[in-house]
Design a protein around this motif. Structure first.
Motif, PDB file in Angstrom:
ATOM      1  N   ALA A 199     -23.531  37.236 -27.832  1.00  0.00           N
ATOM      2  CA  ALA A 199     -24.740  37.709 -28.509  1.00  0.00           C
ATOM      3  C   ALA A 199     -25.452  38.736 -27.643  1.00  0.00           C
ATOM      4  CB  ALA A 199     -25.683  36.539 -28.796  1.00  0.00           C
ATOM      5  N   MET A 200     -25.857  39.849 -28.256  1.00  0.00           N
ATOM      6  CA  MET A 200     -26.585  40.892 -27.540  1.00  0.00           C
ATOM      7  C   MET A 200     -28.084  40.734 -27.778  1.00  0.00           C
ATOM      8  SD  MET A 200     -24.301  44.270 -28.339  1.00  0.00           S
ATOM      9  CE  MET A 200     -22.582  44.383 -27.854  1.00  0.00           C
ATOM     10  N   GLY A 201     -28.867  40.911 -26.720  1.00  0.00           N
ATOM     11  CA  GLY A 201     -30.316  40.835 -26.839  1.00  0.00           C
ATOM     12  C   GLY A 201     -30.987  41.904 -26.006  1.00  0.00           C
ATOM     13  N   ILE A 202     -32.269  42.111 -26.258  1.00  0.00           N
ATOM     14  CA  ILE A 202     -33.086  43.036 -25.467  1.00  0.00           C
ATOM     15  C   ILE A 202     -33.645  42.252 -24.288  1.00  0.00           C
ATOM     16  CG2 ILE A 202     -35.025  44.653 -25.496  1.00  0.00           C
ATOM     17  CD1 ILE A 202     -34.718  44.695 -28.577  1.00  0.00           C
ATOM     18  N   ALA A 203     -33.509  42.789 -23.076  1.00  0.00           N
ATOM     19  CA  ALA A 203     -33.925  42.072 -21.866  1.00  0.00           C
ATOM     20  C   ALA A 203     -35.320  42.502 -21.428  1.00  0.00           C
ATOM     21  CB  ALA A 203     -32.926  42.320 -20.742  1.00  0.00           C
ATOM     22  N   PHE A 204     -36.074  41.528 -20.903  1.00  0.00           N
ATOM     23  CA  PHE A 204     -37.433  41.753 -20.414  1.00  0.00           C
ATOM     24  C   PHE A 204     -37.623  40.990 -19.103  1.00  0.00           C
ATOM     25  CE2 PHE A 204     -37.379  41.816 -25.004  1.00  0.00           C
ATOM     26  CZ  PHE A 204     -38.109  42.939 -25.333  1.00  0.00           C
ATOM     27  N   ARG A 205     -38.675  41.337 -18.381  1.00  0.00           N
ATOM     28  CA  ARG A 205     -39.009  40.552 -17.207  1.00  0.00           C
ATOM     29  C   ARG A 205     -39.427  39.141 -17.616  1.00  0.00           C
ATOM     30  NH1 ARG A 205     -40.723  45.632 -15.731  1.00  0.00           N
ATOM     31  NH2 ARG A 205     -42.778  45.396 -16.711  1.00  0.00           N
ATOM     32  N   LYS A 206     -39.194  38.187 -16.741  1.00  0.00           N
ATOM     33  CA  LYS A 206     -39.525  36.802 -17.007  1.00  0.00           C
ATOM     34  C   LYS A 206     -41.005  36.668 -17.384  1.00  0.00           C
ATOM     35  CE  LYS A 206     -35.991  33.945 -16.335  1.00  0.00           C
ATOM     36  NZ  LYS A 206     -35.612  32.931 -17.341  1.00  0.00           N
ATOM     37  N   GLY A 207     -41.253  35.977 -18.499  1.00  0.00           N
ATOM     38  CA  GLY A 207     -42.610  35.699 -18.913  1.00  0.00           C
ATOM     39  C   GLY A 207     -43.346  36.836 -19.581  1.00  0.00           C
ATOM     40  N   ASP A 208     -42.673  37.938 -19.838  1.00  0.00           N
ATOM     41  CA  ASP A 208     -43.339  39.100 -20.432  1.00  0.00           C
ATOM     42  C   ASP A 208     -43.674  38.824 -21.900  1.00  0.00           C
ATOM     43  OD1 ASP A 208     -44.097  41.640 -21.412  1.00  0.00           O
ATOM     44  OD2 ASP A 208     -42.793  42.656 -19.963  1.00  0.00           O
TER      45      ASP A 208
END
Length: 260
Positions: A199-208
């Motif tokens: 599964a592909m997802g958009i990544a963000f900083r932890k807790g953003d």
């Protein structure tokens, strides 16, 4: 002064989000550059639609694959959309949106060559570094002579030059390359390989908190038909297995109990 302060706060809350999003621009058809150097592709169109839905001002920049997560956590940009699979290892250092696409991996080799996934012993096999393809080879085929590359394009070059015998690739990008002149003498060897981390997802900083904003926007695009339109324009129809699976996974997550 209270009314004035309240008005200022309302104005600030209505200010558009300014989001910098990184991608890796050699992953056709997800994200790549045209002849003029402009970023194009499925993920670029999807991000444009997501940002429009959020009324956000977004800048999309190209970065080397290996520098994407380090750059995100160093606050050089706010999000990553780059065909990045949601893996347990990555989830330790970043948060992901709900899936927007699912894929598998394939082995590509020269037409007429009898190489197969079942027998890669001592064979030079290419893959892009730090991808599901490379991880699969390292986990399941330790006996292979694994060659890792910074980009898909460089792996293709060594495949066509004969420096490697075959290449493990994302299904969508690999099949797209097979349609080009460079790939006309090559084919998929055996069946698509499905992993638990496709599964592909958009990544963000932890807790953003941007994660929730993007998830809401993605759900809205699915509801209003924009997601189907964009996905269909790249992958045939909105009812492709990959699109269906992404939708089904998101729906099941949304329907799950809060303590699941």
């Amino acid at each position: 002064s209270a009314p004035a302060e309240s008005a200022e706060a309302d104005t600030a809350s209505e200010a558009p989000l300014n989001i910098k999003i990184a991608t890796e621009s050699s992953y056709k058809p997800f994200s790549y550059t045209d002849a003029d150097g402009k970023l194009i592709g499925y993920e670029i169109e999807l991000v444009d639609a997501l940002c429009a839905q959020m009324k956000a001002e977004c800048e999309i920049i190209s970065q080397d694959w290996d520098g994407l997560i380090p750059g995100l956590n160093a606050q050089k940009f706010d999000a990553i959309i780059a065909g990045m699979s949601i893996t347990s290892e990555r989830k330790e250092v970043v948060d992901f949106s709900e899936p927007y696409f699912h894929t598998g991996i394939i082995l590509i080799g020269k037409k007429g060559d009898d190489i197969s996934v079942a027998d890669l012993n001592n064979q030079p096999i290419a893959a892009q570094r730090s991808t599901v393809s490379s991880q699969y080879l390292q986990d399941e085929h330790t006996e292979a002579d694994i060659k890792l590359y910074d980009t898909q394009d460089n792996a293709y070059l060594d495949l066509t030059s004969g420096r490697v015998r075959a290449m493990m690739s994302d299904k969508v990008t690999g099949n797209d390359w097979l349609k080009t002149d460079a790939g006309k003498d090559y084919e998929v060897k055996g069946q698509e390989i499905s992993t638990e981390e496709d599964a592909m997802g958009i990544a963000f900083r932890k807790g953003d908190p941007l994660v929730a904003k993007f998830n809401t926007a993605l759900a809205e695009l699915k509801d209003n038909g924009t997601y189907d339109q964009i996905t269909g324009s790249y992958f045939g129809t909105s009812s492709t297995a990959a699109a269906q699976k992404a939708v089904a996974t998101t729906d099941s997550v949304e329907a799950a109990p809060a303590d699941a």
